[in-house]
Structure formats: structure tokens, C-alpha cells
Design an enzyme around this catalytic site. Structure first.
Site, PDB file in Angstrom:
ATOM      1  N   ASP A  23       0.833  -1.216   0.000  1.00 55.90           N
ATOM      2  CA  ASP A  23       0.000   0.000   0.000  1.00 55.90           C
ATOM      3  C   ASP A  23       0.863   1.261   0.000  1.00 55.90           C
ATOM      4  O   ASP A  23       1.990   1.252   0.484  1.00 55.90           O
ATOM      5  CB  ASP A  23      -0.917  -0.027   1.235  1.00 55.90           C
ATOM      6  CG  ASP A  23      -2.091   0.936   1.089  1.00 55.90           C
ATOM      7  OD1 ASP A  23      -2.446   1.291  -0.057  1.00 55.90           O
ATOM      8  OD2 ASP A  23      -2.653   1.330   2.125  1.00 55.90           O
ATOM      9  N   TRP A  28       2.435   8.107  -2.582  1.00 57.59           N
ATOM     10  CA  TRP A  28       3.838   8.313  -2.979  1.00 57.59           C
ATOM     11  C   TRP A  28       3.892   9.206  -4.227  1.00 57.59           C
ATOM     12  O   TRP A  28       4.684  10.149  -4.307  1.00 57.59           O
ATOM     13  CB  TRP A  28       4.481   6.948  -3.252  1.00 57.59           C
ATOM     14  CG  TRP A  28       5.934   6.974  -3.611  1.00 57.59           C
ATOM     15  CD1 TRP A  28       6.997   6.917  -2.759  1.00 57.59           C
ATOM     16  CD2 TRP A  28       6.495   7.051  -4.936  1.00 57.59           C
ATOM     17  NE1 TRP A  28       8.177   6.949  -3.458  1.00 57.59           N
ATOM     18  CE2 TRP A  28       7.906   7.032  -4.798  1.00 57.59           C
ATOM     19  CE3 TRP A  28       5.951   7.130  -6.217  1.00 57.59           C
ATOM     20  CZ2 TRP A  28       8.773   7.093  -5.892  1.00 57.59           C
ATOM     21  CZ3 TRP A  28       6.809   7.195  -7.308  1.00 57.59           C
ATOM     22  CH2 TRP A  28       8.200   7.173  -7.135  1.00 57.59           C
ATOM     23  N   ASN A  71     -11.066  -2.580  -5.157  1.00 59.79           N
ATOM     24  CA  ASN A  71     -10.336  -1.667  -6.052  1.00 59.79           C
ATOM     25  C   ASN A  71     -11.027  -1.511  -7.414  1.00 59.79           C
ATOM     26  O   ASN A  71     -10.741  -0.561  -8.151  1.00 59.79           O
ATOM     27  CB  ASN A  71      -8.884  -2.125  -6.253  1.00 59.79           C
ATOM     28  CG  ASN A  71      -8.003  -1.945  -5.033  1.00 59.79           C
ATOM     29  OD1 ASN A  71      -7.057  -2.720  -4.816  1.00 59.79           O
ATOM     30  ND2 ASN A  71      -8.265  -0.943  -4.201  1.00 59.79           N
ATOM     31  N   GLU A 208       2.045 -13.514  12.136  1.00 62.17           N
ATOM     32  CA  GLU A 208       2.583 -12.338  12.834  1.00 62.17           C
ATOM     33  C   GLU A 208       2.359 -11.128  11.927  1.00 62.17           C
ATOM     34  O   GLU A 208       2.607 -11.180  10.721  1.00 62.17           O
ATOM     35  CB  GLU A 208       4.089 -12.519  13.100  1.00 62.17           C
ATOM     36  CG  GLU A 208       4.407 -13.680  14.018  1.00 62.17           C
ATOM     37  CD  GLU A 208       3.798 -13.521  15.415  1.00 62.17           C
ATOM     38  OE1 GLU A 208       3.698 -12.371  15.896  1.00 62.17           O
ATOM     39  OE2 GLU A 208       3.427 -14.545  16.021  1.00 62.17           O
TER      40      GLU A 208
HETATM   41  C1  IPE Z   1      -5.460  -2.801  -0.186  1.00 62.44           C
HETATM   42  O1  IPE Z   1      -5.138  -1.461  -0.349  1.00 62.44           O
HETATM   43  C2  IPE Z   1      -5.412  -3.498  -1.494  1.00 62.44           C
HETATM   44  C3  IPE Z   1      -4.090  -3.586  -2.106  1.00 62.44           C
HETATM   45  C4  IPE Z   1      -2.950  -3.230  -1.583  1.00 62.44           C
HETATM   46  C5  IPE Z   1      -4.063  -4.184  -3.399  1.00 62.44           C
HETATM   47  P1  IPE Z   1      -6.251  -0.338  -0.429  1.00 62.44           P
HETATM   48  O2  IPE Z   1      -5.528   0.957  -0.506  1.00 62.44           O
HETATM   49  O3  IPE Z   1      -7.216  -0.628  -1.495  1.00 62.44           O
HETATM   50  O4  IPE Z   1      -6.964  -0.493   0.982  1.00 62.44           O
HETATM   51  P2  IPE Z   1      -7.917   0.508   1.773  1.00 62.44           P
HETATM   52  O5  IPE Z   1      -9.069   0.830   0.892  1.00 62.44           O
HETATM   53  O6  IPE Z   1      -7.114   1.709   2.096  1.00 62.44           O
HETATM   54  O7  IPE Z   1      -8.299  -0.238   2.998  1.00 62.44           O
HETATM   55  C1  IPE Z   2      -1.780   0.123  -3.273  1.00 59.89           C
HETATM   56  O1  IPE Z   2      -1.536   1.461  -3.331  1.00 59.89           O
HETATM   57  C2  IPE Z   2      -1.946  -0.484  -4.629  1.00 59.89           C
HETATM   58  C3  IPE Z   2      -3.347  -0.771  -4.983  1.00 59.89           C
HETATM   59  C4  IPE Z   2      -4.355  -0.739  -4.162  1.00 59.89           C
HETATM   60  C5  IPE Z   2      -3.604  -1.121  -6.352  1.00 59.89           C
HETATM   61  P1  IPE Z   2      -2.710   2.516  -3.324  1.00 59.89           P
HETATM   62  O2  IPE Z   2      -3.092   2.811  -4.733  1.00 59.89           O
HETATM   63  O3  IPE Z   2      -3.821   2.092  -2.446  1.00 59.89           O
HETATM   64  O4  IPE Z   2      -1.985   3.781  -2.686  1.00 59.89           O
HETATM   65  P2  IPE Z   2      -2.573   4.791  -1.632  1.00 59.89           P
HETATM   66  O5  IPE Z   2      -3.023   3.989  -0.453  1.00 59.89           O
HETATM   67  O6  IPE Z   2      -3.712   5.497  -2.292  1.00 59.89           O
HETATM   68  O7  IPE Z   2      -1.432   5.677  -1.308  1.00 59.89           O
HETATM   69 MG    MG Z   3      -4.179   2.329  -0.474  1.00 62.89          MG
END
Ligand code: IPE
Ligand code: IPE
Ligand code: MG
Length: 251
Positions: A23, A28, A71, A208
């Protein structure tokens, strides 16, 4: 052994299975004034580095949360960019160079056909690789997976092929999409959020957990070493007492 003199890993106690919630890609990129997809692109580089490092350390299973069921609700252009990235990221070299078998879990039928084909092609090409199994969770969520397992098991019962009393934890595990891997020993979530986001709920019963603030594109080998060092400093008791676990370890 690690290259950082401050972190000493016990090479005899490397987790067999590491699962990762990758995540922080979007944040970033946003912090750099770029589109979110730029962060996903950078995240692919991290996948390459961490996969290689895991094989070097002797990890046997690496399971990466790449795209969740939820997603699909992101803006269409971001979803499209992610699907495009999956296609380009699945290059043979990473798998062949590191002797890595590729697998995928999730609701694959929802993916564009070209992505489905590429996934299958990579699974087939890498089927005989032995060092590590790298699995991506794509169009995956734990509740989707558990619902699917309940449906499959109920069908067997309804058809008279299975008795209700034969439903065991082991049978449920075998009906999960993860039936070819052991449960994760260590679950890492990057990006600072303290939640599981519908990932491997059944399988992480005794994993863990390790959370760090580092965004996934910045997650370096040293961060992986820190996570493993934290894991190695814990006593896994599985419900028993400290004394019981210690006397078992002596025998
Ligand atoms: C979880 O990340 C899914 C992946 C890393 C692929 P999200 O960014 O979608 O999770 P939430 O919505 O913040 O919980
Ligand atoms: C995780 O990064 C990757 C996917 C969920 C595809 P994010 O896209 O959720 O990145 P943030 O959480 O918005 O920074
Ligand atoms: Mg995310």
C-alpha cells in the site's frame, strides 16, 4: 546475513511464507506531484526487488496483494492503468532468473481477457521453477473467497458427495484459493494504514503482523530485513504458555 550491520537475521528462521499488502503507491506519487499510476509503476520496481531478495533469503512463498475486489470501484482510468501494468510486469526474466513459480489467486473471470491469457501463460512458463512461489492476489478479497468456498462445499453436501460432519478446518482450507500454500507466517502492510482490507482473513489466523509507514515504492531490502527481524524477535505461542513453547523448543 544482511548487508545492514545493524540488522542480523537468523537464516535458520526465515519465514516460510510472507504475505504483503503493498500500500501507498498513490500517496507516494501524489506527494511528488504525479499521477497515481506513476506510483503503481514505481511499485512494480519494488515487487522486482523484493521478489529477488525473498528468494535470496530462502523465503518459499511470497503472496502480494495487488488489486482487491474493492479496487474495481476506483476511477476507470486508474483501473485500466493497473491492468496495463500487470501485463507489462509479468515478464519471464524475473521469474526465470530467480527460479520463481508464478501463481495468481482471485476472481480472474472479471479481468480483461488479455490479462487472463498473460497470467495463464506466465503460470505455465514458470510451473517447474522451484526456489519460491510468488502469488499475486488480483481481483481478490477474502470475503469473496470464503463465499466461494461455502458455495462449493454446500454444493457437495447438496449432491450427497460430502457429509456435514466431514466439514473440517482442513477441508475449508482446501477449498480456499490458497490451497497450494501454507498459511502466512508474516504479514507485512506498508503505507501506514493499520487494517487488513479484506486480505487472507482465514489464512492469517496465526500470522505475525507487521505494519510500517514506508510507502510501497520506497520499501527497500532493508525494510524487509527489519520486518523479518521483528518476526524473529517474537515468540509464536499458538495459544500455549511461554514455558510450554520453550520446553518444546529444547526438545
Ligand atoms: C489494499 O489497499 C489493497 C491492495 C494493496 C491491493 P487499499 O488501498 O485498497 O486499501 P484501503 O481501501 O485503504 O483499505
Ligand atoms: C496500493 O496502493 C496499490 C493498490 C491498491 C492497487 P494505493 O493505490 O492504495 O496507494 P494509496 O493507499 O492510495 O497511497
Ligand atoms: Mg491504499
Amino acid at each position: 546475513m544482511t548487508d545492514n550491520p545493524n540488522i542480523t537475521l537468523d537464516m535458520n528462521r526465515i519465514p516460510e511464507h510472507i504475505a504483503v499488502i503493498m500500500d501507498g503507491n498513490g500517496r507516494w506519487a501524489t506527494e511528488r506531484g504525479k499521477e497515481r499510476s506513476y506510483g503503481h509503476q514505481a511499485g512494480v520496481e519494488t515487487v522486482r526487488r523484493i521478489t529477488s531478495e525473498c528468494t535470496r533469503l530462502g523465503v518459499k512463498y511470497l503472496t502480494l496483494y495487488t488489486f482487491s475486489t474493492e479496487n474495481w470501484n476506483r476511477p476507470a482510468d486508474e483501473v485500466a492503468a493497473l491492468m496495463g501494468l500487470v501485463l507489462t510486469a509479468l515478464e519471464d526474466e524475473l521469474f526465470m532468473k530467480n527460479d520463481v513459480r508464478f501463481q495468481v489467486i482471485g476472481d480472474i473471470d472479471r479481468l480483461p481477457e488479455v490479462v487472463q491469457d498473460k497470467l495463464q501463460e506466465t503460470i505455465d512458463h514458470t510451473a517447474n521453477n522451484k526456489a519460491m512461489t510468488m502469488t499475486i492476489a488480483l481481483s481478490y478479497s477474502s470475503r469473496w473467497e470464503i463465499t466461494r468456498a461455502v458455495k462449493n462445499i454446500s454444493t457437495l453436501v447438496a449432491e450427497g458427495k460430502l457429509k456435514t460432519e466431514d466439514i473440517t478446518e482442513e477441508l475449508i482450507s482446501r477449498n480456499m484459493t490458497t490451497n497450494f500454500m501454507p498459511d502466512p507466517d508474516l504479514l507485512i502492510r506498508t503505507g501506514g494504514e493499520l487494517r487488513i482490507s479484506n486480505y487472507l482473513l482465514w489464512q492469517i489466523a496465526y500470522s505475525e503482523l507487521y505494519f510500517c509507514d514506508t510507502y510501497w515504492p520506497d520499501f527497500a531490502e532493508e525494510d524487509l530485513h527489519k520486518a523479518i527481524a521483528s518476526y524473529q524477535n517474537r515468540q509464536r505461542r499458538f495459544g500455549k504458555t511461554e514455558e510450554q513453547v520453550e520446553s518444546e523448543e529444547e526438545n
